[in-house]
Design a protein around this motif. Sequence first.
Motif, PDB file in Angstrom:
ATOM      1  N   TRP A 321       0.857  -1.323   0.019  1.00 28.44           N
ATOM      2  CA  TRP A 321       0.191   0.144  -0.137  1.00 28.44           C
ATOM      3  C   TRP A 321       0.924   1.414  -0.113  1.00 28.44           C
ATOM      4  CZ3 TRP A 321       0.884  -3.226   4.087  1.00 28.44           C
ATOM      5  CH2 TRP A 321       1.591  -2.636   5.356  1.00 28.44           C
ATOM      6  N   THR A 323       0.190   5.676   1.033  1.00 31.84           N
ATOM      7  CA  THR A 323      -0.578   6.599   1.365  1.00 31.84           C
ATOM      8  C   THR A 323      -0.036   7.890   1.143  1.00 31.84           C
ATOM      9  OG1 THR A 323       0.526   6.888   3.648  1.00 31.84           O
ATOM     10  CG2 THR A 323      -1.423   5.298   3.344  1.00 31.84           C
ATOM     11  N   ASP A 325      -2.087  10.284  -0.917  1.00 31.85           N
ATOM     12  CA  ASP A 325      -3.100  10.848  -1.633  1.00 31.85           C
ATOM     13  C   ASP A 325      -4.127   9.768  -2.019  1.00 31.85           C
ATOM     14  OD1 ASP A 325      -4.708  11.959  -3.649  1.00 31.85           O
ATOM     15  OD2 ASP A 325      -3.520  11.197  -5.321  1.00 31.85           O
ATOM     16  N   ARG A 328      -3.755   3.589  -1.574  1.00 35.45           N
ATOM     17  CA  ARG A 328      -3.470   2.918  -3.030  1.00 35.45           C
ATOM     18  C   ARG A 328      -3.018   1.300  -2.582  1.00 35.45           C
ATOM     19  NH1 ARG A 328      -3.384   5.953  -7.817  1.00 35.45           N
ATOM     20  NH2 ARG A 328      -3.550   8.589  -7.102  1.00 35.45           N
ATOM     21  N   HIS A 467      -3.586  -1.147  -9.343  1.00 35.73           N
ATOM     22  CA  HIS A 467      -3.749  -0.826  -8.141  1.00 35.73           C
ATOM     23  C   HIS A 467      -5.265  -0.242  -8.393  1.00 35.73           C
ATOM     24  CE1 HIS A 467      -2.624   3.135  -9.820  1.00 35.73           C
ATOM     25  NE2 HIS A 467      -3.441   3.632  -8.829  1.00 35.73           N
ATOM     26  N   HIS A 469      -7.379   2.523  -5.870  1.00 33.11           N
ATOM     27  CA  HIS A 469      -7.247   3.936  -5.309  1.00 33.11           C
ATOM     28  C   HIS A 469      -8.423   4.083  -4.377  1.00 33.11           C
ATOM     29  CE1 HIS A 469      -6.541   8.453  -5.530  1.00 33.11           C
ATOM     30  NE2 HIS A 469      -6.518   8.178  -4.352  1.00 33.11           N
ATOM     31  N   THR A 471     -10.236   7.120  -1.977  1.00 31.95           N
ATOM     32  CA  THR A 471      -9.845   8.308  -1.603  1.00 31.95           C
ATOM     33  C   THR A 471     -10.121   8.747   0.054  1.00 31.95           C
ATOM     34  OG1 THR A 471     -12.116   9.053  -2.381  1.00 31.95           O
ATOM     35  CG2 THR A 471     -10.050   9.137  -3.924  1.00 31.95           C
TER      36      THR A 471
END
Length: 492
Positions: A321, A323, A325, A328, A467, A469, A471
Amino acid sequence: MSTAFGDPVLPGFRPDPSICRVGADYYLVTSSFEWFPGLPVFHSRDLVNWRRLGSALDRPSQLDLDGCEPSRGLFAPTIRHHDGLFHLVCTLMDGPGHFVVTAADPAGPWSEPYWLEGEGFDPSLFFDDGPDGDGRAWFTAARVLDEVAGRTEIWMREYLPGERRLTGPEYVLWSGSRAGARWSEAPHLYRIDGSCLLLTAEGGTDVDHSVVAARAAHVTGPYRGTPGNPVLPPVRKGPVTCTGHADLVQTPDGEWRAALLGVRPGSAIGRETFLSGVTWSDGRPVFSPVGHTSPLHPLHDDFATLSADWSTLRTPRAPFWTTGDGLRLQLRPERLGDRAVPSLLVRPQEQPDCDVSTELHFAPSAPGEQAGLAVVLDDDAHLLLLRTEEGLVLRHGPEVLACVPVPPGPVRLGVRVRGFQHTFAHAAPDGAWQDLATVEATFLRPLFTSVQLGLYATSDGHPSANHAHFTWFDISYPRRTSGATDIDDPEM
């Protein structure tokens, strides 16, 4: 007896608490089983408001959970402080067994494990360094004699804190408060009023769970049960049941408290950490009632960083993963249910009723690629709302419960949890929620662990550079009217 405290003080997946005090500061650890990082550590100044410091086992070199079965891994830990150093003992089930890690600062870093000899589970440490003690340290644990009958015994050896090893002869201290007692476990020793108190759990961790006490003039025994055992009887009905596995701590003003586990029936939350007041009657601890008035703390996580409350299933050898933004998740071949380390991040469900939602940006680029929202008890029992090539699919393991086409682009995914009833929904980022299906998920009923909520992605056995995403991730709670426990959905 004193009145009930507002509980649980640590809601959600926080079983088997152990507690110690250093000056005005309290420190507490709980079990973590097959989840990584292992053994969460908490701090408080008032025993009610707790802050997560981190985890004692947060490096792959400290904890190998490869192939760990559900509800195995790290069983009940104990934390103690001695001569400026914290000692934390635990058992890695189906692995090398008992170990101790140490740290000058409970926020870490903690040492690599020192492995200790002996059978069993639920280890504890007792530093007999009070005015009536002899300055020696002792290691206790429970071990099984007859698993079918639930017969166990509590054994002890001397612990050398400077060398982190056991030495000397073994002593058998206790096998239960009565003939035929089942699952005598979770031993803790204390020196109170010049004699040694042995506190254990008994009856198993379900509705027959209880706490019993025994006393001895010398730490090695013989121990005799206190009159009126169990000192905390089984609680089979009410707002909190299954109470037990208690650990005592004395406040700076001389009062006593106990951290213990309990269960709020009717949901998949499982075993949580509660607080009880303790008074004394002829050397016998008297526990105040355990109630619950748990406050609701909504969560909004935009993943600026990954907080300590997120866990992976088993030990990841490298992060899957990123982080900063949002979150992901790499699509990796591992699947939930493979006894591997899937691309899964979860956090405990903390209330019986909650609304969970996230926004997903993801386009499958090959057959089998999927990502979405996860409700997970373990890798055998879970519900997944996933974006796939076919649209949105709701799965219970390999079974497809519902499917609906959705247009390309971002999608919001959600679930309304009301006890064991789970209603899954979806929405466009600026649209209204649409229910997909409701599942009576009684198969999520926990025993040792609890339901956790989170995010998942997989390429279903094939390599992938894709991936998913996410948010943000939200947990909110239904509004309650005065005197009512029913719901008014605030967001879904």
